[in-house]
Design a protein around this motif. Structure first.
Motif, PDB file in Angstrom:
ATOM      1  N   VAL A 145     -23.932  -2.937 -53.795  1.00  0.00           N
ATOM      2  CA  VAL A 145     -22.622  -2.678 -52.835  1.00  0.00           C
ATOM      3  C   VAL A 145     -21.969  -3.914 -52.225  1.00  0.00           C
ATOM      4  N   ILE A 146     -22.545  -4.896 -51.947  1.00  0.00           N
ATOM      5  CA  ILE A 146     -21.871  -6.120 -51.544  1.00  0.00           C
ATOM      6  C   ILE A 146     -21.287  -6.795 -52.756  1.00  0.00           C
ATOM      7  N   ARG A 147     -21.857  -6.705 -53.939  1.00  0.00           N
ATOM      8  CA  ARG A 147     -21.155  -7.307 -54.889  1.00  0.00           C
ATOM      9  C   ARG A 147     -20.186  -6.679 -55.326  1.00  0.00           C
ATOM     10  N   ILE A 148     -19.918  -5.389 -55.335  1.00  0.00           N
ATOM     11  CA  ILE A 148     -18.838  -4.626 -55.400  1.00  0.00           C
ATOM     12  C   ILE A 148     -17.627  -4.736 -54.263  1.00  0.00           C
TER      13      ILE A 148
ATOM     14  N   LYS B  82     -31.089  -8.302 -46.003  1.00  0.00           N
ATOM     15  CA  LYS B  82     -31.095  -8.304 -47.311  1.00  0.00           C
ATOM     16  C   LYS B  82     -29.707  -8.902 -47.721  1.00  0.00           C
ATOM     17  N   ILE B  83     -28.582  -8.740 -47.102  1.00  0.00           N
ATOM     18  CA  ILE B  83     -27.421  -8.989 -47.570  1.00  0.00           C
ATOM     19  C   ILE B  83     -26.626 -10.274 -46.901  1.00  0.00           C
ATOM     20  N   ILE B  84     -27.421 -10.458 -45.644  1.00  0.00           N
ATOM     21  CA  ILE B  84     -26.417 -11.705 -45.026  1.00  0.00           C
ATOM     22  C   ILE B  84     -26.604 -12.978 -45.655  1.00  0.00           C
TER      23      ILE B  84
ATOM     24  N   ARG C  43     -25.303 -16.882 -50.918  1.00  0.00           N
ATOM     25  CA  ARG C  43     -26.244 -16.815 -52.261  1.00  0.00           C
ATOM     26  C   ARG C  43     -25.602 -15.802 -53.283  1.00  0.00           C
ATOM     27  N   SER C  44     -26.004 -16.008 -54.513  1.00  0.00           N
ATOM     28  CA  SER C  44     -25.507 -15.047 -55.689  1.00  0.00           C
ATOM     29  C   SER C  44     -26.272 -13.793 -55.351  1.00  0.00           C
ATOM     30  N   PHE C  45     -25.630 -12.622 -56.039  1.00  0.00           N
ATOM     31  CA  PHE C  45     -26.203 -11.163 -55.949  1.00  0.00           C
ATOM     32  C   PHE C  45     -27.277 -11.037 -56.634  1.00  0.00           C
TER      33      PHE C  45
END
Length: 236
Positions: free
Chosen positions: A186-189, A209-211, A233-235
């Motif tokens: 979702v964050i990548r999108i 997880k996403i911070i 960081r990369s996804f």
């Protein structure tokens, strides 16, 4: 305030008056550029929800300035006459729960917003389908919400937030119900869509997880914002 995206200067919000007054926001300063995704982090009661409501034109700040795109929308008072149209046309919302309409298929869930804004049905559905292609859910366009996985539902919610091409999207805990793989997806999108449509995106989150994926983070404590550089960081 000349940069596009969203810019917030000295925003304050007071509830009540006199001895019972509560300063929910004391001094909020932020800028999110087009194509950028930033995190907004803070403990419960820090002012995150109040700030999001101010940014979303749901409640009125007490003081300060807010610029959306090229337009000064708040300067110690609203400078926009129709706040409902502002929310509908200029601000996209993505929530923790997708809030899809259960009796409409995926396409109509997304096309409904531009239809309400006056676009012909065929054009609105075309916009929806273009987003589905970008989000890799084109094959689910005729599905009902109950037929989708949690990750697919959140992609539809992102499409709905993007469909009117708003200059800003406010995402409130969009990955909270998802596992690590789907949360990072979702964050990548969101990052891909921010770049593709030059959208400024603010993600309110507690999700550890996403911070680490954010390049910039705003912390809010006791109604005051503090900016820091994120890890980016990369996804994968």
């Amino acid at each position: 305030m000349t940069e596009k995206g969203i810019t917030i200067v000295g925003v304050k919000k007071r509830y009540g008056s006199g001895d019972t007054a509560v300063e929910a926001l004391k001094n909020v300063n932020m800028h999110v550029a087009p194509g950028e995704v930033v995190g907004l982090i803070g403990p419960s009661g820090s002012g995150k929800s109040t700030l999001l409501k101010c940014l979303g034109a749901v409640i009125e700040p007490t003081a300060g300035q807010m610029m959306l795109g090229d337009d000064l929308i708040y300067d110690n008072a609203w400078r926009v006459k129709d706040l409902r149209a502002l929310r509908r046309d200029r601000i996209g919302f993505v929530f923790q729960a997708p809030y899809l309409i259960p009796f409409l298929d995926v396409t109509d869930n997304v096309a409904l917003l531009p239809m309400l804004a006056g676009k012909p049905n065929a054009e609105a559905r075309k916009q929806a389908r273009e987003l589905f292609k970008a989000l890799d859910i084109e094959h689910r366009a005729k599905a009902m919400p109950s037929q989708l996985s949690g990750g697919e539902q959140q992609r539809v919610a992102i499409a709905r937030g993007l469909v009117n091409r708003p200059p800003v999207i406010l995402a409130d805990e969009p990955t909270a119900p998802l596992d690590s793989e789907r949360a990072l997806a979702v964050i990548r999108i969101l990052n891909e869509m921010a770049q593709k449509f030059a959208t400024a995106i603010i993600v309110v989150t507690h999700d550890e997880k996403i911070i680490p994926t954010f390049k910039r983070i705003y912390h809010i404590r006791d109604g005051v914002t503090y900016e820091e550089k994120g890890e980016g960081r990369s996804f994968e």
